[in-house]
Write a protein that holds these residues in place. Sequence first.
Motif, PDB file in Angstrom:
ATOM      1  N   MET A 139     -26.424  -4.655  -2.517  1.00  0.00           N
ATOM      2  CA  MET A 139     -25.279  -5.215  -1.779  1.00  0.00           C
ATOM      3  C   MET A 139     -25.745  -5.649  -0.392  1.00  0.00           C
ATOM      4  SD  MET A 139     -22.010  -5.853  -1.646  1.00  0.00           S
ATOM      5  CE  MET A 139     -21.348  -4.961  -3.037  1.00  0.00           C
ATOM      6  N   GLU A 140     -25.418  -6.870  -0.050  1.00  0.00           N
ATOM      7  CA  GLU A 140     -25.769  -7.345   1.284  1.00  0.00           C
ATOM      8  C   GLU A 140     -24.834  -6.694   2.299  1.00  0.00           C
ATOM      9  OE1 GLU A 140     -26.206 -11.648   1.542  1.00  0.00           O
ATOM     10  OE2 GLU A 140     -26.449 -11.713  -0.623  1.00  0.00           O
ATOM     11  N   SER A 141     -25.426  -5.950   3.235  1.00  0.00           N
ATOM     12  CA  SER A 141     -24.618  -5.160   4.167  1.00  0.00           C
ATOM     13  C   SER A 141     -23.662  -6.027   4.972  1.00  0.00           C
ATOM     14  CB  SER A 141     -25.541  -4.380   5.099  1.00  0.00           C
ATOM     15  OG  SER A 141     -26.396  -5.260   5.804  1.00  0.00           O
ATOM     16  N   GLY A 142     -24.026  -7.275   5.222  1.00  0.00           N
ATOM     17  CA  GLY A 142     -23.179  -8.156   6.016  1.00  0.00           C
ATOM     18  C   GLY A 142     -21.838  -8.433   5.379  1.00  0.00           C
ATOM     19  N   PHE A 143     -21.766  -8.336   4.037  1.00  0.00           N
ATOM     20  CA  PHE A 143     -20.510  -8.615   3.343  1.00  0.00           C
ATOM     21  C   PHE A 143     -19.421  -7.624   3.744  1.00  0.00           C
ATOM     22  CE2 PHE A 143     -22.397 -10.944  -0.602  1.00  0.00           C
ATOM     23  CZ  PHE A 143     -22.610 -12.059   0.188  1.00  0.00           C
ATOM     24  N   LYS A 144     -19.777  -6.338   3.815  1.00  0.00           N
ATOM     25  CA  LYS A 144     -18.764  -5.344   4.153  1.00  0.00           C
ATOM     26  C   LYS A 144     -18.297  -5.549   5.594  1.00  0.00           C
ATOM     27  CE  LYS A 144     -17.598  -1.084   2.510  1.00  0.00           C
ATOM     28  NZ  LYS A 144     -17.837   0.293   2.084  1.00  0.00           N
ATOM     29  N   VAL A 145     -19.229  -5.876   6.453  1.00  0.00           N
ATOM     30  CA  VAL A 145     -18.871  -6.147   7.852  1.00  0.00           C
ATOM     31  C   VAL A 145     -17.908  -7.330   7.916  1.00  0.00           C
ATOM     32  CG1 VAL A 145     -19.762  -6.901  10.091  1.00  0.00           C
ATOM     33  CG2 VAL A 145     -21.006  -5.170   8.770  1.00  0.00           C
ATOM     34  N   THR A 146     -18.168  -8.360   7.112  1.00  0.00           N
ATOM     35  CA  THR A 146     -17.290  -9.541   7.072  1.00  0.00           C
ATOM     36  C   THR A 146     -15.875  -9.140   6.650  1.00  0.00           C
ATOM     37  OG1 THR A 146     -19.157 -10.986   6.531  1.00  0.00           O
ATOM     38  CG2 THR A 146     -16.959 -11.823   6.025  1.00  0.00           C
ATOM     39  N   ALA A 147     -15.785  -8.297   5.601  1.00  0.00           N
ATOM     40  CA  ALA A 147     -14.472  -7.853   5.107  1.00  0.00           C
ATOM     41  C   ALA A 147     -13.746  -7.016   6.165  1.00  0.00           C
ATOM     42  CB  ALA A 147     -14.654  -7.052   3.825  1.00  0.00           C
ATOM     43  N   GLU A 148     -14.493  -6.132   6.819  1.00  0.00           N
ATOM     44  CA  GLU A 148     -13.886  -5.286   7.863  1.00  0.00           C
ATOM     45  C   GLU A 148     -13.416  -6.124   9.054  1.00  0.00           C
ATOM     46  OE1 GLU A 148     -17.157  -2.697   8.503  1.00  0.00           O
ATOM     47  OE2 GLU A 148     -16.533  -1.247   6.963  1.00  0.00           O
ATOM     48  N   ASN A 149     -14.237  -7.106   9.440  1.00  0.00           N
ATOM     49  CA  ASN A 149     -13.887  -7.964  10.578  1.00  0.00           C
ATOM     50  C   ASN A 149     -12.617  -8.764  10.306  1.00  0.00           C
ATOM     51  OD1 ASN A 149     -16.057  -7.037  12.011  1.00  0.00           O
ATOM     52  ND2 ASN A 149     -17.349  -8.837  11.656  1.00  0.00           N
ATOM     53  N   ALA A 150     -12.435  -9.195   9.044  1.00  0.00           N
ATOM     54  CA  ALA A 150     -11.241  -9.972   8.683  1.00  0.00           C
ATOM     55  C   ALA A 150      -9.983  -9.121   8.869  1.00  0.00           C
ATOM     56  CB  ALA A 150     -11.344 -10.467   7.242  1.00  0.00           C
ATOM     57  N   VAL A 151     -10.065  -7.847   8.454  1.00  0.00           N
ATOM     58  CA  VAL A 151      -8.930  -6.938   8.622  1.00  0.00           C
ATOM     59  C   VAL A 151      -8.638  -6.729  10.109  1.00  0.00           C
ATOM     60  CG1 VAL A 151      -8.160  -4.539   8.322  1.00  0.00           C
ATOM     61  CG2 VAL A 151      -9.192  -5.781   6.398  1.00  0.00           C
ATOM     62  N   GLN A 152      -9.678  -6.491  10.896  1.00  0.00           N
ATOM     63  CA  GLN A 152      -9.496  -6.287  12.337  1.00  0.00           C
ATOM     64  C   GLN A 152      -8.900  -7.513  13.012  1.00  0.00           C
ATOM     65  OE1 GLN A 152      -9.707  -3.413  14.001  1.00  0.00           O
ATOM     66  NE2 GLN A 152     -10.109  -2.552  11.957  1.00  0.00           N
TER      67      GLN A 152
END
Length: 446
Positions: free
Chosen positions: A1-14
């Motif tokens: 899993m590319e770690s950046g993907f989870k950060v992208t999902a979290e950033n969208a929520v924030q």
Amino acid sequence: MESGFKVTAENAVQKALQMGAGMAESYLSNGKELVIEVRNGEVETMKLAGDRGLGIRVFNEGRTGFAFTTDLGDTAVDEMVTQAMANARSAEPDPRRTLPQPSPSYPQMDLYDPSIKAATVEHKIEMARNMEKEARSFDQRVSVIESSTYQDGEAEVILVNSHGISLQYSGAYCGMYIALVAGSGEDSQTGFALDYTLLFKDLDPVRLGKEAAHRAVRMLGAKPGRTQQATVVLDPYIATGFLGVVAPALSAEAVQKGRSLFAGKVGQQVASELFNVVDDGTLANGIASAPFDGEGVPTSKTVLIQKGVLQCFLHNTYTAAKDGVQSTGNGVRGSFKGTPEVGTTNFFLQPGSVSQEQIISEVNSGLYITEVMGLHTANPISGDFSFGASGLWIENGKLSHPVRGLAVAGNIMDVIKNVDAVGSDLQFFGGKGAPTLRISRMSISG
């Protein structure tokens, strides 16, 4: 899993929360699929396609907005959130639109077989060739192979919401499908076979090639049948088709909208005592298994009909809130491009203890249905159906001769109440499965 993907999902929520959303959820999926079609020993089509994107749901004072993007860059994600917020402003408020809280635990399951990816493309091509070759060598009357196909895919899913859910899993599947024609003189009949699984070693191209050829060849010389009431035996594929007609009516959404023939019947006998229907998102090697659904609710095993008695319905978070119950983990999501709807996972009729051979041997005179046309036209609210059928006539407990051009009519509720034998041969066709079923009496028109 590319770690950046989870950060992208979290950033969208924030980002959504910063813009004033009361609640927000992001769903990111990254998948790819390989399809190889062989005809006459040659590769006719080979396609490798990827599909990646992010969907967001925002909730504000009971109003819900949704938007998605295939561009995961910061600017595109910001625009997606802005669009979702705008969509929410024009939505009708509904206080039962909410998001689930994190669960203390989620099912542990192995959904990724590395041997699917490890197998070479050349090996996968050879599997499709072998399936075609086995079908042709089964009988010289197999004249046309319409498609001999190998398929596999893998997907990564990330789900984050503002209540603290932060989940991810990876899964892979593989499968094969063959469709063919057998001919003798002016007569031609079709046959098929398919198998989809999470385990590469379970694929058997030789078996599938022979099965498809057998299905076509055994129907050559089929004659019209006559009008009568008779015992009917459904092969697992046809039984699964019938189960597919029942499935939407077991959704709480259908019940709440007045579109279910099971509405108001929880606790009542709705089917034969031999009829047990289960939806199990945790099923080992189930093609639709996952640790959580499209909302982050843990998947579960839900017994819907037990010994013929209706137990409950399938729920997502919204329908559960309307009925004051818990979600069953059936918030199914087709992709990041849509919102979670109530749907089935691994949906099947539990097998019995008798073999298909024994079920047929107990029939004095009846019809073994192997093919239907128009089953999808069944009325999901009334349960009425009428469809074309062909198959093999049963005489004195043995398959006697092929018959075609029949029409079978009735009501799905009568069919499931008149089940008098359930086979031990449960077979899945994608996410739905059933064993051989015997119906004591149905109307057949020649």
